[in-house]
Design an enzyme around this catalytic site. Structure first.
Site, mmCIF file in Angstrom:
data_model
loop_
_atom_site.group_PDB
_atom_site.id
_atom_site.type_symbol
_atom_site.label_atom_id
_atom_site.label_comp_id
_atom_site.label_asym_id
_atom_site.label_seq_id
_atom_site.Cartn_x
_atom_site.Cartn_y
_atom_site.Cartn_z
ATOM 1 N N GLU A 143 0.747 -1.101 -0.018
ATOM 2 C CA GLU A 143 -0.039 0.058 0.122
ATOM 3 C C GLU A 143 0.861 1.205 0.079
ATOM 4 O O GLU A 143 1.874 1.338 0.739
ATOM 5 C CB GLU A 143 -0.929 0.021 1.263
ATOM 6 N N ALA A 146 1.686 -0.330 10.796
ATOM 7 C CA ALA A 146 1.505 -1.533 10.364
ATOM 8 C C ALA A 146 0.831 -1.565 9.248
ATOM 9 O O ALA A 146 0.008 -0.399 8.673
ATOM 10 C CB ALA A 146 0.526 -2.163 11.692
ATOM 11 N N GLU A 203 -2.518 -3.983 6.755
ATOM 12 C CA GLU A 203 -3.500 -4.908 7.194
ATOM 13 C C GLU A 203 -3.518 -5.973 6.028
ATOM 14 O O GLU A 203 -4.637 -6.551 5.822
ATOM 15 C CB GLU A 203 -4.789 -4.201 7.093
ATOM 16 N N ASN A 204 -2.386 -6.241 5.375
ATOM 17 C CA ASN A 204 -2.453 -7.364 4.413
ATOM 18 C C ASN A 204 -3.246 -8.684 4.805
ATOM 19 O O ASN A 204 -3.046 -9.027 5.752
ATOM 20 C CB ASN A 204 -1.002 -7.899 4.069
ATOM 21 N N GLU A 208 -5.615 -2.936 12.597
ATOM 22 C CA GLU A 208 -5.310 -3.714 11.331
ATOM 23 C C GLU A 208 -6.249 -5.072 11.342
ATOM 24 O O GLU A 208 -6.845 -5.161 10.300
ATOM 25 C CB GLU A 208 -3.709 -4.184 11.527
ATOM 26 N N HIS A 230 -9.581 -3.837 9.891
ATOM 27 C CA HIS A 230 -9.488 -3.673 8.504
ATOM 28 C C HIS A 230 -10.057 -4.856 7.677
ATOM 29 O O HIS A 230 -10.282 -4.948 6.394
ATOM 30 C CB HIS A 230 -8.164 -3.017 7.825
HETATM 31 N N1 TRP Z 1 -2.975 0.900 5.666
HETATM 32 C C1 TRP Z 1 -2.085 0.900 6.808
HETATM 33 C C2 TRP Z 1 -3.069 1.045 7.941
HETATM 34 O O1 TRP Z 1 -3.439 2.221 8.267
HETATM 35 C C3 TRP Z 1 -1.213 2.185 6.277
HETATM 36 C C4 TRP Z 1 0.298 1.847 6.163
HETATM 37 C C5 TRP Z 1 1.009 0.990 6.513
HETATM 38 C C6 TRP Z 1 0.803 2.689 4.736
HETATM 39 N N2 TRP Z 1 2.199 1.026 5.570
HETATM 40 C C7 TRP Z 1 1.997 1.994 4.677
HETATM 41 C C8 TRP Z 1 0.394 3.702 4.198
HETATM 42 C C9 TRP Z 1 3.004 2.516 3.771
HETATM 43 C C10 TRP Z 1 1.276 4.030 3.070
HETATM 44 C C11 TRP Z 1 2.357 3.761 3.079
HETATM 45 O O2 TRP Z 1 -3.151 0.578 8.808
HETATM 46 ZN ZN ZN Z 2 -5.533 1.651 8.555
#
Ligand code: TRP
Ligand code: ZN
Length: 873
Positions: free
Chosen positions: A125, A265, A267-268, A301, A304
């Site tokens: 992400e 972190a 959320e994969n 996470e 998500h």
């Molecule tokens: N989706 C992640 C969260 O909010 C955010 C995130 C994790 C992210 N690593 C990143 C966004 C690297 C941009 C780049 O839990």
């Molecule tokens: Zn998030």
């Protein structure tokens, strides 16, 4: 619009994808200096008219071979540049195979596939997947993933990807592991991990009786620091079932801790990757704040999985759809697990300091932005925290049961789809029958609305009149701001608390009301008000607005005494304290002292929410003060705050000492009451040290030497560093601390931050010196944040040194870091962008540094921030 060499992307240009990828099969051959990635994509043309070519995103990789339906393409059949692979002619359904080589060991951007402490891991992400292989790297392309990981036998004990492990064999000395994720997902949720890790294992039985295996993977030395994350995960899983009716869907849920990570972190699907700072916790090495952060991030996470993964975003302009909603969910979870009032005040305070500043600066953007150059720059407090406030306002407008109905509808209707903020709001409307047309401005308009409130009591008719005016300042690109729909929670407080009365407009009788502010000017009448009340306003921080009311000091004192709303009481203390700071002569009326005296008395009696008491007794920080008292020099602010602490410390010396003695213990429990006791007694220690360091430092030193918790040890370290007259003692304590903890990277970060935020003179030179220390590593974002970030963001009096040395230092670091890690460089830059708040001479110095950065050959990340900062008038 920004004049730019980098491309600006607009929300209005959204177009559904020309192709979809039904199935994604990836093979990773992990080897010393290059990793070969082979992808087989089952692609079909979408049912749109035009027959356009296939354009795939891809960066930083070398293309070895492309084939379509197993026929290798000649070089005239495709073209490839720095950002795209274009296949000129394709049929309506075909299998595309791409073989590419990438170099994870050279990847310092921590985006895509990279190495951290010897292990392989990924961060995709928002747009990192394109650094792994050529793909339709956009969140509205959902695909079923099968991932094969190959590495020589014995090299990596752990080889993970999303979903379930379907094969694990050794052939000719090569270990081949296959993972299958049955849930369709966008590629930003892809993850791969390979390394020498061990796991703590547990399990969870879902509401419907399915058993889910839970695993937290860490380096073996950290196996004793996983209990808290595991317990938090199980609590979050149960909570999401009970509060949202959401169950986990796969048979396994894995969490991996890595040292080098750009954010908290990720959320994969089925394989969360965490910054070690957000998963590891042990009372010996982690502060209470750290424990709470782990609980919140683990929950975030996990949540998500539904708000983000099962239902995802159509495009990155909808980022707050998943982030705002998920932050709202994790905030409610934390409120249920700990003190609800404290959590609310913490969030309101963060919003008011950090988010309001963003909304008033050059990067101001709506919760749903209209354009961006680099999406990584939009993972902001506005998208996350203000976005959560917007969801909270809707939840409050609908009430608990309708909000639940609306989220049920949202999850059901959009399961497996990539949708928009508008889809979310429509569910709210549909279920409640409420018209949220005006409310939608919260998504489209940037800036913090200002509410000016005035009140008048007429004793004869027992009426109270409240008048409310709203205005929102212009933000870059948005001059006109139509009125917002603001839910404004109020009560009228008498001598003994909120009074019951009647709101004339609705006929409702109550002791608390939520007024719908929808116009630029409105008046509300309350009837049957038996005594002259003090209005308690914006209760619970009911909307993210800047509220002002002209209270007298004695009215504030009455609110602190008689109000029953935690936020309003806390705000009243903050306002009193701000006044004491603003007039420079300290607490002249003695009202702050009196308020503190009675708060300390209630601490002595026990019973009250001790964690909340600790918050009430904390003075506004220097960052907030300098955002409100714009005319004051940062150095002067530092002096005045220090003076006020010394004053309150000495006037209430006995009480602070009693508080310290009552709540000090050397135990290492981490339950709520033990944490609250620690925060209260560490505040007492700070006031005592401020009043008279020579006597209090005995306490601090003993606490430093005997405590079993990092909370107490680091609190003692900080007060000794900041306030001990005996400089040698401070130096000794710092040296001892490092000797004891140099093997624990996260503790060393606290040691770096304590020095970077020190109140002593000459910090910049120390920070520069520490950059050469063995403990520092510029490629590790946690180290950068702890040393450079802490100095620039949390040490305003020294960062803003009038000779501009702090600014030049930051600019040099940004330029240096942009070559290594653009996301971190760009985030680090924030304090320089706030030049407008400073006096003329500092403004010039800051702009000069921005200009110096802009002259470099920059990443789009840093370019966007610098250009926007210099573009504002
Ligand atoms: N989706 C992640 C969260 O909010 C955010 C995130 C994790 C992210 N690593 C990143 C966004 C690297 C941009 C780049 O839990
Ligand atoms: Zn998030």
């Amino acid at each position: 619009m920004i004049d730019s060499p980098a491309k600006e992307i607009f929300a209005k240009d959204y177009r559904a994808p020309d192709f979809h990828i039904e199935k994604t099969e990836l093979r990773f051959e992990l080897a010393g200096d290059a990793t070969r990635v082979t992808s087989r994509l089952t692609i079909a043309r979408s049912a749109t008219g035009e027959k356009r070519p296939l354009v795939l995103n891809g960066q930083d990789q070398s293309l070895v071979q492309v084939s379509v339906d197993d026929v290798i393409l000649g070089s005239d059949a495709y073209s490839v540049d720095d950002d795209f692979l274009t296949i000129h002619q394709v049929t309506d359904a075909f299998v595309l195979e791409c073989v590419t080589d990438i170099e994870p060991e050279k990847n310092t951007s921590l985006e895509g596939l990279y190495r951290s402490n010897g292990m392989y891991c990924t961060q995709c992400e928002a747009e990192g997947f394109r650094k792994i292989t050529y793909y339709l790297d956009r969140p509205d392309v959902l695909s079923e993933f099968v991932t094969h990981i190959w590495a020589s036998e014995g090299q990596f004990p752990v080889m993970l990807s999303n979903g379930n492990c379907t094969r694990d064999v050794v052939e000719d000395g090569v270990r081949k592991v296959t993972w299958h994720d049955p849930f369709k997902k966008p590629c930003y949720l892809f993850a791969l991990v390979a390394g020498d890790l061990e796991s703590v294992d547990d399990s969870f039985v879902t509401e419907s009786g399915r058993e889910v295996a839970l695993q937290i993977f860490v380096e073996s030395k950290d196996l004793d620091k996983c209990d808290h994350a595991m317990q938090s995960l199980k609590n979050a899983m149960r909570w999401d079932e009970q509060v949202y009716g959401r169950e986990y869907d796969l048979d396994i849920y894995m969490v991996v801790a890595v040292d080098d990570f750009n954010m908290g972190a990720m959320e994969n699907k089925g394989l969360n990757i965490f910054n070690t700072s957000c998963v590891l916790a042990h009372p010996k090495t982690t502060t209470d704040l750290g424990f709470q952060r782990v609980e919140a991030v683990v929950a975030h996470e996990y949540f998500h999985n539904w708000s983000g993964n099962r239902v995802t975003c159509r495009d990155w302009f909808q980022l707050s759809l998943k982030e705002g909603f998920t932050v709202y969910r994790d905030a409610e979870f934390s409120a249920d697990m700990n003190s609800r009032t404290v959590k609310r005040v913490e969030d309101a305070s963060l919003l008011r300091t950090v988010q309001f500043a963003e909304d008033a600066g050059p990067m101001a953007h709506p919760v749903r932005p209209d354009s961006f150059i680099e999406i990584s720059n939009f993972y902001t407090v506005t998208i996350y925290e203000k976005g959560a406030e917007v969801v909270r306002m809707m939840a409050n407008l609908l009430g608990e049961s309708l909000f639940r109905k609306a989220t049920d509808l949202y999850f059901e209707r959009f399961d497996g789809q990539a949708v928009t903020c508008e889809d979310f709001v429509r569910c709210m409307e549909e279920v409640s029958g409420r018209d949220l047309t005006q409310f939608r401005h919260w998504y489209s308009q940037a800036g913090t609305p200002a509410l000016r409130v005035a009140g008048q009591y007429d004793a004869e008719s027992a009426r109270y009149t409240l008048s409310v005016e709203q205005t929102t300042p212009p933000t870059p690109g948005q001059d006109e701001k139509p009125a917002f729909h603001i839910p404004f929670s109020v009560a009228l407080v008498g001598q003994d608390g909120p009074l019951s009365c009647v709101l004339q407009q609705s006929g409702q009788e109550a002791s608390e009301f939520v007024l719908d502010i929808t116009e630029s000017k409105q008046t509300f009448e309350f009837e049957g008000v038996p005594e002259a009340p003090i209005p308690s306003l914006l209760r619970g921080f009911s909307a993210p607005v800047n509220m002002s009311f002209d209270y007298s000091d004695t009215e504030l004192a009455q609110l602190i005494r008689a109000d029953d709303d935690g936020f309003a009481r806390w705000d009243a203390v903050q306002t009193l304290a701000m006044r004491a700071l603003a007039d420079g002569s300290g607490d002249q009326s003695g009202l702050l002292e009196e308020a503190f005296r009675s708060l300390l008395k209630s601490a002595e009696n026990g019973g009250a929410d001790m964690a909340m008491l600790a918050m009430l007794l904390t003075l506004p920080n220097e960052m907030y003060i300098s955002d409100v008292l714009l005319d004051l020099d940062p150095v002067e602010i530092h002096k005045r705050r220090k003076g006020l602490k010394a004053l309150l410390g000495s006037r209430l010396r006995e009480q602070w000492l009693a508080c310290y003695r009552k709540f000090h213990s050397t135990g290492d429990d981490i339950d709520g009451s033990a944490m609250a006791a620690r925060s209260l007694k560490n505040i007492a220690l700070e006031y005592l040290m401020s009043a008279d360091s020579s006597s209090a430092q005995v306490l601090a030193r003993e606490q430093f030497e005997k405590s079993l918790t990092m909370t107490d040890v680091s609190a003692a370290l900080r007060v000794l560093e900041n306030l001990a007259d005996d400089r040698n003692l401070a130096e000794r304590v710092l040296a001892d601390f490092y000797q004891q903890w140099k093997g624990e990277s996260l503790v060393v970060n606290a040691w770096l931050a304590a020095q970077a935020t020190s109140a002593r003179d000459g910090v910049l030179d120390r920070v520069k010196g520490l950059m050469d220390h063995e403990a520092f590593d510029i490629t590790n974002p946690n180290k950068v944040r702890s040393l450079i970030g802490a100095f620039c963001n949390q040490n305003p009096s020294q960062f803003h040194a009038s000779d501009g040395s702090g600014y030049a230092f930051l600019a040099d670091r940004v330029i240096e870091l942009d070559k290594l890690n653009p996301q971190i460089a760009s985030r680090l830059l924030t304090p320089l962008t706030r030049w407008k708040k400073r006096d003329q001479s500092r403004q010039e110095l800051m702009k000069a540094e921005l200009g110096r950065i802009k002259a470099e050959d920059l990443s789009s990340d840093v370019y966007e921030i610098v250009a926007k900062s210099l573009a504002v008038a």
